[in-house]
Design a protein around this motif. Structure first.
Motif, PDB file in Angstrom:
ATOM      1  N   HIS A  43     -19.375  32.585  -6.639  1.00  0.00           N
ATOM      2  CA  HIS A  43     -19.030  33.184  -5.354  1.00  0.00           C
ATOM      3  C   HIS A  43     -17.591  33.697  -5.284  1.00  0.00           C
ATOM      4  CE1 HIS A  43     -18.277  28.850  -5.094  1.00  0.00           C
ATOM      5  NE2 HIS A  43     -17.227  29.188  -4.372  1.00  0.00           N
ATOM      6  N   THR A  44     -16.956  33.878  -6.428  1.00  0.00           N
ATOM      7  CA  THR A  44     -15.609  34.447  -6.401  1.00  0.00           C
ATOM      8  C   THR A  44     -15.579  35.734  -7.225  1.00  0.00           C
ATOM      9  OG1 THR A  44     -14.786  33.309  -8.380  1.00  0.00           O
ATOM     10  CG2 THR A  44     -14.584  32.127  -6.258  1.00  0.00           C
ATOM     11  N   PHE A  45     -14.733  36.643  -6.826  1.00  0.00           N
ATOM     12  CA  PHE A  45     -14.597  37.892  -7.576  1.00  0.00           C
ATOM     13  C   PHE A  45     -14.053  37.623  -8.978  1.00  0.00           C
ATOM     14  CE2 PHE A  45     -14.995  39.777  -3.369  1.00  0.00           C
ATOM     15  CZ  PHE A  45     -15.925  40.765  -3.647  1.00  0.00           C
ATOM     16  N   GLU A  46     -13.253  36.583  -9.127  1.00  0.00           N
ATOM     17  CA  GLU A  46     -12.761  36.202 -10.450  1.00  0.00           C
ATOM     18  C   GLU A  46     -13.939  35.911 -11.385  1.00  0.00           C
ATOM     19  OE1 GLU A  46      -9.777  32.894 -12.478  1.00  0.00           O
ATOM     20  OE2 GLU A  46     -10.597  32.511 -10.475  1.00  0.00           O
ATOM     21  N   ASP A  47     -14.908  35.142 -10.885  1.00  0.00           N
ATOM     22  CA  ASP A  47     -16.099  34.839 -11.682  1.00  0.00           C
ATOM     23  C   ASP A  47     -16.932  36.085 -11.943  1.00  0.00           C
ATOM     24  OD1 ASP A  47     -15.602  32.102 -11.976  1.00  0.00           O
ATOM     25  OD2 ASP A  47     -16.665  31.602 -10.116  1.00  0.00           O
ATOM     26  N   TYR A  48     -17.058  36.933 -10.935  1.00  0.00           N
ATOM     27  CA  TYR A  48     -17.865  38.143 -11.092  1.00  0.00           C
ATOM     28  C   TYR A  48     -17.287  39.039 -12.191  1.00  0.00           C
ATOM     29  CZ  TYR A  48     -19.603  36.812  -6.440  1.00  0.00           C
ATOM     30  OH  TYR A  48     -20.130  36.142  -5.366  1.00  0.00           O
ATOM     31  N   ILE A  49     -15.984  39.175 -12.191  1.00  0.00           N
ATOM     32  CA  ILE A  49     -15.338  40.030 -13.192  1.00  0.00           C
ATOM     33  C   ILE A  49     -15.483  39.433 -14.587  1.00  0.00           C
ATOM     34  CG2 ILE A  49     -13.089  40.926 -13.953  1.00  0.00           C
ATOM     35  CD1 ILE A  49     -12.489  41.242 -10.869  1.00  0.00           C
ATOM     36  N   LYS A  50     -15.338  38.108 -14.691  1.00  0.00           N
ATOM     37  CA  LYS A  50     -15.489  37.442 -15.992  1.00  0.00           C
ATOM     38  C   LYS A  50     -16.900  37.599 -16.553  1.00  0.00           C
ATOM     39  CE  LYS A  50     -12.199  33.651 -15.456  1.00  0.00           C
ATOM     40  NZ  LYS A  50     -12.089  32.206 -15.247  1.00  0.00           N
ATOM     41  N   LYS A  51     -17.896  37.495 -15.704  1.00  0.00           N
ATOM     42  CA  LYS A  51     -19.295  37.506 -16.142  1.00  0.00           C
ATOM     43  C   LYS A  51     -19.909  38.905 -16.132  1.00  0.00           C
ATOM     44  CE  LYS A  51     -19.944  32.901 -16.118  1.00  0.00           C
ATOM     45  NZ  LYS A  51     -20.402  32.134 -17.250  1.00  0.00           N
ATOM     46  N   GLY A  52     -19.203  39.866 -15.536  1.00  0.00           N
ATOM     47  CA  GLY A  52     -19.793  41.183 -15.332  1.00  0.00           C
ATOM     48  C   GLY A  52     -19.798  42.075 -16.555  1.00  0.00           C
ATOM     49  N   SER A  53     -20.860  42.852 -16.669  1.00  0.00           N
ATOM     50  CA  SER A  53     -20.959  43.879 -17.710  1.00  0.00           C
ATOM     51  C   SER A  53     -21.351  45.234 -17.134  1.00  0.00           C
ATOM     52  CB  SER A  53     -21.960  43.448 -18.785  1.00  0.00           C
ATOM     53  OG  SER A  53     -23.219  43.157 -18.213  1.00  0.00           O
ATOM     54  N   VAL A  54     -21.648  45.279 -15.846  1.00  0.00           N
ATOM     55  CA  VAL A  54     -21.948  46.545 -15.172  1.00  0.00           C
ATOM     56  C   VAL A  54     -20.675  47.377 -15.158  1.00  0.00           C
ATOM     57  CG1 VAL A  54     -22.393  47.506 -12.866  1.00  0.00           C
ATOM     58  CG2 VAL A  54     -23.847  45.701 -13.741  1.00  0.00           C
ATOM     59  N   PRO A  55     -20.778  48.671 -15.482  1.00  0.00           N
ATOM     60  CA  PRO A  55     -19.570  49.499 -15.437  1.00  0.00           C
ATOM     61  C   PRO A  55     -19.007  49.564 -14.020  1.00  0.00           C
ATOM     62  CG  PRO A  55     -21.523  50.872 -15.715  1.00  0.00           C
ATOM     63  CD  PRO A  55     -21.979  49.443 -15.805  1.00  0.00           C
ATOM     64  N   VAL A  56     -17.698  49.515 -13.921  1.00  0.00           N
ATOM     65  CA  VAL A  56     -17.039  49.576 -12.619  1.00  0.00           C
ATOM     66  C   VAL A  56     -16.604  51.013 -12.368  1.00  0.00           C
ATOM     67  CG1 VAL A  56     -15.052  48.785 -11.266  1.00  0.00           C
ATOM     68  CG2 VAL A  56     -16.292  47.182 -12.749  1.00  0.00           C
ATOM     69  N   GLY A  57     -16.979  51.520 -11.206  1.00  0.00           N
ATOM     70  CA  GLY A  57     -16.596  52.877 -10.831  1.00  0.00           C
ATOM     71  C   GLY A  57     -15.455  52.846  -9.845  1.00  0.00           C
ATOM     72  N   LYS A  58     -14.436  53.631 -10.110  1.00  0.00           N
ATOM     73  CA  LYS A  58     -13.283  53.674  -9.212  1.00  0.00           C
ATOM     74  C   LYS A  58     -12.952  55.128  -8.933  1.00  0.00           C
ATOM     75  CE  LYS A  58      -8.586  51.980  -8.743  1.00  0.00           C
ATOM     76  NZ  LYS A  58      -7.498  51.230  -9.352  1.00  0.00           N
ATOM     77  N   GLY A  59     -12.818  55.452  -7.665  1.00  0.00           N
ATOM     78  CA  GLY A  59     -12.406  56.796  -7.278  1.00  0.00           C
ATOM     79  C   GLY A  59     -13.413  57.887  -7.611  1.00  0.00           C
TER      80      GLY A  59
END
Length: 157
Positions: A80-96
Motif C-alpha cells: 500500500h505504499t508507492f515505494e513498494d509499488y515502484i520496487k515491484k513495478g514493471s509496467v512502463p511509467v508514462g510522464k508528460g
C-alpha cells in the motif's frame, strides 16, 4: 501440510500473495498512468480518449480493490505504499504524454505487461488449487486481451 482458513496450502498461498502483490503494484502504476493520460491528452482525439482513459482507470480502481481483497483472503497483507509499488513495478511509467498515439501505445504496453503477470498467477493458482484467484485472473485476462485488440485496432496495427 498447513492450510489457510479457506483450506489452501499455506506455502502455495504465500507464493500467490507475493505474486498478487506484484500485480497490485503494477495495477497501481497503470492506474496512475491512466490518470495522467486522462488529464494531459490533447488533440483531435481528446474527447474520445479522455473518456476512454476515465473508463479504464475506473475499471482499474475496481481491479485494484479485488486484488488487495484477494491478498487478504489468502491471509496476506496487500502492498500500500508507492515505494513498494515502484520496487515491484514493471509496467512502463508514462510522464508528460499528451500525444494520442503515444498515450494509447503506453496503455497497450502496460496491459501487455499486466497480462504476463496475470498468466503467471493463473498458472500458480491452478497448481495451488485456488479457484478464486484462478477465476479472477481468467476474467482479467479475457477482458484485457479484448482491450488490447481494440486499442491496437485504433492504432491500426
Amino acid at each position: 501440510m498447513a492450510k489457510t482458513i479457506i483450506g489452501l496450502d499455506k506455502e502455495k498461498s504465500s507464493k500467490l500473495v507475493d505474486d498478487l502483490n506484484v500485480l497490485l503494484a503494477n495495477f497501481q502504476l497503470y492506474y496512475q498512468n491512466l490518470r495522467g493520460l486522462h488529464w494531459n491528452i490533447k488533440g483531435k482525439n481528446f474527447f474520445e480518449l479522455h473518456m476512454k482513459f476515465e473508463e479504464l482507470y475506473t475499471d482499474s480502481q475496481l481491479k485494484i480493490d479485488l486484488i488487495a481483497e484477494r491478498v487478504l483472503t489468502l491471509q496476506g497483507e496487500p502492498l500500500h505504499t508507492f515505494e513498494d509499488y515502484i520496487k515491484k513495478g514493471s509496467v512502463p511509467v508514462g510522464k508528460g504524454i499528451s500525444n494520442d498515439e503515444k498515450a494509447v501505445t503506453l496503455v497497450v504496453n502496460s496491459l501487455s505487461e499486466l497480462l504476463k503477470i496475470e498468466r503467471t498467477i493463473l498458472e500458480t493458482s491452478d497448481n495451488a488449487n485456488d479457484e478464486g484467484t484462478n477465476s479472477m485472473m481468467s476474467d482479467f485476462i479475457a477482458e484485457q486481451e479484448k482491450t488490447v485488440w481494440m486499442l491496437n485496432a485504433w492504432l491500426s496495427k
